[in-house]
Write an enzyme that holds these catalytic residues in place. Sequence first.
Site, PDB file in Angstrom:
ATOM      1  N   ASP A 152      -7.394   3.235  -4.855  1.00 22.89           N
ATOM      2  CA  ASP A 152      -7.188   1.804  -5.080  1.00 22.89           C
ATOM      3  C   ASP A 152      -7.115   1.097  -3.732  1.00 22.89           C
ATOM      4  O   ASP A 152      -6.063   1.069  -3.088  1.00 22.89           O
ATOM      5  CB  ASP A 152      -5.915   1.570  -5.888  1.00 22.89           C
ATOM      6  CG  ASP A 152      -5.721   0.095  -6.258  1.00 22.89           C
ATOM      7  OD1 ASP A 152      -6.426  -0.769  -5.696  1.00 22.89           O
ATOM      8  OD2 ASP A 152      -4.858  -0.186  -7.112  1.00 22.89           O
ATOM      9  N   HIS A 154      -2.454  -4.525  -1.114  1.00 28.31           N
ATOM     10  CA  HIS A 154      -1.530  -3.459  -0.735  1.00 28.31           C
ATOM     11  C   HIS A 154      -1.658  -3.043   0.732  1.00 28.31           C
ATOM     12  O   HIS A 154      -0.953  -2.133   1.175  1.00 28.31           O
ATOM     13  CB  HIS A 154      -1.762  -2.238  -1.629  1.00 28.31           C
ATOM     14  CG  HIS A 154      -1.720  -2.561  -3.086  1.00 28.31           C
ATOM     15  ND1 HIS A 154      -0.576  -2.976  -3.730  1.00 28.31           N
ATOM     16  CD2 HIS A 154      -2.698  -2.560  -4.029  1.00 28.31           C
ATOM     17  CE1 HIS A 154      -0.850  -3.207  -5.005  1.00 28.31           C
ATOM     18  NE2 HIS A 154      -2.125  -2.968  -5.209  1.00 28.31           N
ATOM     19  N   GLY A 191       1.598  -0.631  -8.242  1.00 30.06           N
ATOM     20  CA  GLY A 191       2.427  -0.384  -9.412  1.00 30.06           C
ATOM     21  C   GLY A 191       2.341   1.061  -9.869  1.00 30.06           C
ATOM     22  O   GLY A 191       3.344   1.663 -10.279  1.00 30.06           O
TER      23      GLY A 191
END
Length: 296
Positions: free
Chosen positions: A199, A204, A222
């Site tokens: 990801d 992030h 998450g």
Amino acid sequence: MPIFYPDILDQKTAPRTFTYGDKDVMLYALGVGMGRDPMNETELPFVYEKGLKVIPTAATVLASAGGRPARGADQVEQKPGHRASVINFLMVVHGEQKVELHKPLPTSGTFTAQGRTVGAFDKGKDKGAVIVNETVWTDEAGEKVATLTGSTFARGDGGFGGPSEGQPEPHAIPSRKADLSVDIETREDQALLYRLNGDRNPLHSDPESAKRSGFPRPILHGLCTYGITCRAVLQAITGYDPDQILSHQARFSAPVFPGDTITVDLWKDGSVISFEARVAARGATVIKNGKTVLRS
């Protein structure tokens, strides 16, 4: 393009094949904080190929092991004559996640995954929509390995005329005081490490992207927080035996910042473990309605 209901319930992805190995399993474990103390021999088997163990929630990332796209990924199939729905991915938030293991995850292998939409709930034109998707893994023998179920809150896609009710009720946490609690520190660079599982969302990693999204700094994935709650169950309940875990599910309720200490509160009732996670320093509950089911 709007959501078309009930056509969306016939929408599925093409079967896709992927392979992962021990490096991918160990990278995931490092990404959720395992092995921070290299002398901790209870965690070492998750990050060292000698007697390697797999964290059950690694199923959320292994289909994109090493950032390699799975063959067939992103190809959406729709029944002839049905309209394809596409949500606004700039306005989505991960709502819930569940991993159910039909057999313990092996340390390596080749698998086929296929996803489908199993629910679409309309909260109203200005209130968004909830889309529920399911992905099933099968092994080379055609046997089920894992079922992943996730819900997405699509903030910009309400008002499509679907049902407003009928979603599964969230797991109820016991009203008594938690039976035990586990504190897990996250590293300042936790998100930079975890993103290597696949990801690469700049939310992030990039301070400017985070600020544009309304955060003072990049936030933790998450699914990393979700994996940390599974780590807490392994540590506090199963004696680091991942084969005891049949399923693990939770709702996401607030972001975690790398460097936060996450407190996971756990309640044990037979084979059902209830849990919630909070960052006490900020008074934030970051995971709600958590439920782990142990194999009987």
